[in-house]
Design an enzyme around this catalytic site. Structure first.
Site, PDB file in Angstrom:
ATOM      1  N   ASN A   9      45.941  13.428  -6.735  1.00  0.00           N
ATOM      2  CA  ASN A   9      45.382  12.161  -7.198  1.00  0.00           C
ATOM      3  C   ASN A   9      46.384  11.565  -8.173  1.00  0.00           C
ATOM      4  O   ASN A   9      46.520  12.042  -9.299  1.00  0.00           O
ATOM      5  CB  ASN A   9      44.026  12.435  -7.883  1.00  0.00           C
ATOM      6  CG  ASN A   9      43.426  11.176  -8.463  1.00  0.00           C
ATOM      7  OD1 ASN A   9      43.943  10.077  -8.276  1.00  0.00           O
ATOM      8  ND2 ASN A   9      42.330  11.325  -9.186  1.00  0.00           N
ATOM      9  N   LYS A  11      46.374   8.731  -9.552  1.00  0.00           N
ATOM     10  CA  LYS A  11      45.742   7.865 -10.563  1.00  0.00           C
ATOM     11  C   LYS A  11      46.550   6.569 -10.738  1.00  0.00           C
ATOM     12  O   LYS A  11      47.127   6.085  -9.771  1.00  0.00           O
ATOM     13  CB  LYS A  11      45.565   8.645 -11.871  1.00  0.00           C
ATOM     14  CG  LYS A  11      44.821   9.973 -11.644  1.00  0.00           C
ATOM     15  CD  LYS A  11      44.395  10.661 -12.914  1.00  0.00           C
ATOM     16  CE  LYS A  11      43.672  11.966 -12.569  1.00  0.00           C
ATOM     17  NZ  LYS A  11      43.176  12.699 -13.727  1.00  0.00           N
ATOM     18  N   HIS A  94      35.077  10.085  -9.219  1.00  0.00           N
ATOM     19  CA  HIS A  94      35.960  10.738 -10.185  1.00  0.00           C
ATOM     20  C   HIS A  94      35.430  10.502 -11.599  1.00  0.00           C
ATOM     21  O   HIS A  94      34.906   9.433 -11.904  1.00  0.00           O
ATOM     22  CB  HIS A  94      37.390  10.191 -10.047  1.00  0.00           C
ATOM     23  CG  HIS A  94      38.369  11.045 -10.805  1.00  0.00           C
ATOM     24  ND1 HIS A  94      38.536  10.926 -12.162  1.00  0.00           N
ATOM     25  CD2 HIS A  94      39.182  12.051 -10.403  1.00  0.00           C
ATOM     26  CE1 HIS A  94      39.423  11.836 -12.557  1.00  0.00           C
ATOM     27  NE2 HIS A  94      39.830  12.519 -11.508  1.00  0.00           N
ATOM     28  N   GLU A  96      36.819   9.798 -14.255  1.00  0.00           N
ATOM     29  CA  GLU A  96      37.365   8.617 -14.946  1.00  0.00           C
ATOM     30  C   GLU A  96      36.649   7.352 -14.490  1.00  0.00           C
ATOM     31  O   GLU A  96      36.451   6.422 -15.272  1.00  0.00           O
ATOM     32  CB  GLU A  96      38.882   8.539 -14.700  1.00  0.00           C
ATOM     33  CG  GLU A  96      39.617   9.612 -15.498  1.00  0.00           C
ATOM     34  CD  GLU A  96      40.847  10.186 -14.824  1.00  0.00           C
ATOM     35  OE1 GLU A  96      41.389   9.541 -13.902  1.00  0.00           O
ATOM     36  OE2 GLU A  96      41.264  11.294 -15.216  1.00  0.00           O
ATOM     37  N   GLU A 166      35.274  19.049 -10.797  1.00  0.00           N
ATOM     38  CA  GLU A 166      36.282  18.782 -11.825  1.00  0.00           C
ATOM     39  C   GLU A 166      35.602  18.742 -13.189  1.00  0.00           C
ATOM     40  O   GLU A 166      35.091  17.693 -13.598  1.00  0.00           O
ATOM     41  CB  GLU A 166      36.966  17.439 -11.563  1.00  0.00           C
ATOM     42  CG  GLU A 166      37.687  17.362 -10.231  1.00  0.00           C
ATOM     43  CD  GLU A 166      38.780  16.295 -10.244  1.00  0.00           C
ATOM     44  OE1 GLU A 166      39.939  16.682 -10.098  1.00  0.00           O
ATOM     45  OE2 GLU A 166      38.473  15.110 -10.431  1.00  0.00           O
ATOM     46  N   GLY A 172      43.379  16.803 -17.445  1.00  0.00           N
ATOM     47  CA  GLY A 172      44.470  16.259 -18.242  1.00  0.00           C
ATOM     48  C   GLY A 172      44.574  16.886 -19.627  1.00  0.00           C
ATOM     49  O   GLY A 172      45.290  16.387 -20.489  1.00  0.00           O
ATOM     50  N   SER A 212      43.680  20.381 -14.587  1.00  0.00           N
ATOM     51  CA  SER A 212      44.854  21.086 -15.098  1.00  0.00           C
ATOM     52  C   SER A 212      45.334  22.233 -14.204  1.00  0.00           C
ATOM     53  O   SER A 212      45.756  23.280 -14.693  1.00  0.00           O
ATOM     54  CB  SER A 212      44.605  21.595 -16.529  1.00  0.00           C
ATOM     55  OG  SER A 212      44.387  20.509 -17.395  1.00  0.00           O
TER      56      SER A 212
HETATM   57  P1  13P Z   1      44.835  16.966 -14.016  1.00  0.00           P
HETATM   58  O1  13P Z   1      45.346  17.864 -12.940  1.00  0.00           O
HETATM   59  O2  13P Z   1      45.893  16.070 -14.601  1.00  0.00           O
HETATM   60  O3  13P Z   1      44.039  17.708 -15.060  1.00  0.00           O
HETATM   61  O4  13P Z   1      43.798  15.942 -13.306  1.00  0.00           O
HETATM   62  C1  13P Z   1      42.825  16.450 -12.477  1.00  0.00           C
HETATM   63  C2  13P Z   1      42.162  15.304 -11.807  1.00  0.00           C
HETATM   64  O5  13P Z   1      41.515  14.492 -12.443  1.00  0.00           O
HETATM   65  C3  13P Z   1      42.341  15.156 -10.353  1.00  0.00           C
HETATM   66  O6  13P Z   1      41.489  14.186  -9.849  1.00  0.00           O
END
Ligand code: 13P
Length: 249
Positions: A9, A11, A94, A96, A166, A172, A212
């Site tokens: 992803n 982003k 997601h 976010e 997740e 992150g 992560s």
């Molecule tokens: P990270 O791998 O940067 O923690 O992000 C995970 C994520 O949100 C994948 O959709």
């Protein structure tokens, strides 16, 4: 046999030139992997990436989609628009999108319906926040996200669903769920699906872990029996680390 999947992803990262560079790097570095590989570039790069990957063994996903067929929704993208450029997969829910754009379970249920109606594959994301885990509510939070966001679909639609657990506190942050924490939750998710539907559906749906995942921890997480791969954020922005994670499956 459940599919193994490693999805990146990206982003809101990488402009067109950077995306094309990452893709060509990825094509040379990926090599042989047992996993199905998916990348999710930003909307403005979707068309180019789909074209660039026509002959490659890498699939393309959108990071979001609107629930309506079309209409006066300035700035939004429909399922038909995605399909028309060859995008058959969409990430929905997601954390976010939930946290920064107010996407609720009810809205996501609508988006899921639209995507499935268009015969798209849905990567449905969910996961608890830190305070939920600290207060020992993580199982009920996840159960509710599933019940309210996706458990309304017909049994026959599950073949078009990939789940991505997740935990928000691991996204992150550099902090991952331990392999045991991931396994515990994935087994719970499967048991919850078995209760709501049946064992076959529960055993066949791929459940990815996200939060992560890095080259140094992917192998032990992917080794868990109910973890079918990963949804990778930061580490998917570098071809070498994404390729290393894909090989860890
Ligand atoms: P990270 O791998 O940067 O923690 O992000 C995970 C994520 O949100 C994948 O959709």
């Amino acid at each position: 046999m459940r599919k193994k999947i490693v999805a990146g992803n990206w982003k809101m990262n990488k402009n067109l030139a950077e995306t094309e560079a990452l893709l060509s790097d990825l094509k040379t570095k990926l090599g042989k992997t047992e996993a199905e590989i998916i990348v999710a570039p930003t909307f403005t790069n979707l068309y180019n990436v789909t074209e660039a990957l026509r002959q490659a063994d890498i699939k393309v996903a959108a990071q979001n989609m609107h629930q309506a067929e079309n209409g006066a929704y300035t700035g939004e993208i429909s399922a038909d628009m995605l399909k028309s450029i060859g995008v058959e997969i969409v990430i929905l829910g997601h954390s976010e999108r939930r946290a920064y754009f107010g996407e609720t379970d009810a809205l996501l249920a609508d988006k899921v319906n639209t995507a499935l109606k268009h015969n798209m594959m849905v990567i449905f994301c969910f996961g608890e926040e830190l305070q939920d885990r600290k207060s020992d509510n993580h199982f009920s939070v996840v159960e509710n996200q599933l019940k309210n966001g996706i458990f309304h679909i017909d049994a026959s639609a599950w073949k078009n669903v990939i789940l991505a657990y997740e935990p928000v506190w691991a996204i992150g942050t550099g902090e991952t769920a331990s392999p045991d924490q991931a396994q515990e939750m994935h087994a719970f998710i499967r048991a919850t699906i078995a209760k709501a539907y049946n064992d076959t559906i529960a055993n066949e749906v791929a459940i990815l872990y996200g939060g992560s995942v890095k080259p140094n921890n992917a192998e032990e997480i992917f080794a868990k029996p109910d973890v079918d791969g990963g949804l990778i954020g930061g580490a998917s922005l570098d071809a070498e680390s994404f390729a290393a994670i894909a090989k860890a499956i």
